[in-house]
Design a protein around this motif. Structure first.
Motif, short mmCIF file in Angstrom:
data_model
loop_
_atom_site.label_atom_id
_atom_site.label_comp_id
_atom_site.label_asym_id
_atom_site.label_seq_id
_atom_site.Cartn_x
_atom_site.Cartn_y
_atom_site.Cartn_z
N THR A 1 -10.53 -13.57 -9.81
CA THR A 1 -10.84 -12.25 -10.36
C THR A 1 -12.36 -12.13 -10.47
N GLU B 1 -12.92 -4.54 -11.57
CA GLU B 1 -12.32 -5.88 -11.52
C GLU B 1 -11.57 -6.00 -10.20
N ARG C 1 -9.24 -8.37 -7.74
CA ARG C 1 -8.40 -9.57 -7.63
C ARG C 1 -8.39 -9.93 -6.15
N ARG D 1 -6.09 -6.21 -5.52
CA ARG D 1 -6.03 -5.20 -6.58
C ARG D 1 -7.44 -4.90 -7.06
N VAL D 2 -7.71 -3.62 -7.37
CA VAL D 2 -8.99 -3.19 -7.92
C VAL D 2 -8.69 -2.37 -9.16
N THR D 3 -9.32 -2.71 -10.28
CA THR D 3 -9.17 -1.95 -11.51
C THR D 3 -10.54 -1.41 -11.89
N SER D 4 -10.65 -0.07 -12.05
CA SER D 4 -11.92 0.57 -12.42
C SER D 4 -11.78 1.16 -13.81
N ARG D 5 -12.77 0.86 -14.67
CA ARG D 5 -12.76 1.36 -16.04
C ARG D 5 -14.15 1.84 -16.44
N ASP E 1 -9.53 5.79 -16.06
CA ASP E 1 -9.33 4.41 -15.61
C ASP E 1 -8.21 4.40 -14.58
N HIS E 2 -8.38 3.62 -13.52
CA HIS E 2 -7.37 3.60 -12.46
C HIS E 2 -7.33 2.24 -11.79
N GLU E 3 -6.21 2.00 -11.12
CA GLU E 3 -6.00 0.74 -10.42
C GLU E 3 -5.56 1.03 -8.99
N ARG F 1 -3.77 -0.91 -5.74
CA ARG F 1 -3.02 -2.10 -5.34
C ARG F 1 -2.84 -2.09 -3.83
#
Length: 163
Positions: A47, A58, A60, A69-73, A80-82, A84
């Motif tokens: 990560t 973030e 993965r 996977r990408v997580t944006s905050r 905020d969204h992810e 996959r």
């Protein structure tokens, strides 16, 4: 009809990202802007956390340096969204995701795309990007139209039994 702007795209998907960024995400190119903050090993993945001002991304990263996977905050004005990625295939010396899903639960957004037999070298005729409205359809010029009323969030999952 109108210009391809984040505001116009957000009328359809309720996720105010630039059209270029949405296309990049759907094609498997995660955002890599910002400074690396940390890299933590996991079971079969790493990560990586990037920070760009208030935004934290973030990533993965799985086997063969494939982003799963990408997580944006924390980006102002953007929920905020992810993202996959799955079903990877080898194309042009790299890995390409056959399945992409963008989810923003707080905004009631879920966008998914699945590629069948992707070919990154095939020519794409410009005529595919010119859509004629169906006969009798009302055409709205977005640059002149008022801001649409907010759309209530849609459930991302069916209601629980007994609700």
């Amino acid at each position: 009809r109108g210009a391809a702007t984040a505001e116009h795209v957000a009328r359809l998907v309720r996720l105010p990202l630039s059209p270029e960024r949405i296309v990049s995400l759907l094609l498997g190119a995660p955002p890599l802007e910002g400074e690396a903050v940390s890299a933590e090993p996991g079971r079969g993945f790493v990560t990586l956390v990037l920070r760009d001002g208030p935004r934290t991304v973030e990533l993965r990263v799985g086997p063969r340096a494939v982003v799963e996977r990408v997580t944006s905050r924390g980006e102002p004005g953007v929920p905020d969204h992810e993202v996959r990625y799955g079903g990877f295939v080898d194309l042009l010396g790299g890995r390409f995701p056959e399945e992409v899903e963008i989810v923003a639960p707080g905004a009631g957004v879920r966008i998914g795309i699945a590629w069948k037999e992707p070919d990154l070298t095939a020519p794409v005729p410009a005529s595919l990007f010119r859509l004629e409205p169906p006969s009798g359809a009302r055409v709205v010029d977005l640059d002149e139209a008022p801001e649409p009323p907010p759309i209530p969030p849609l459930p991302l999952a069916p209601p629980a039994q007994g609700s």
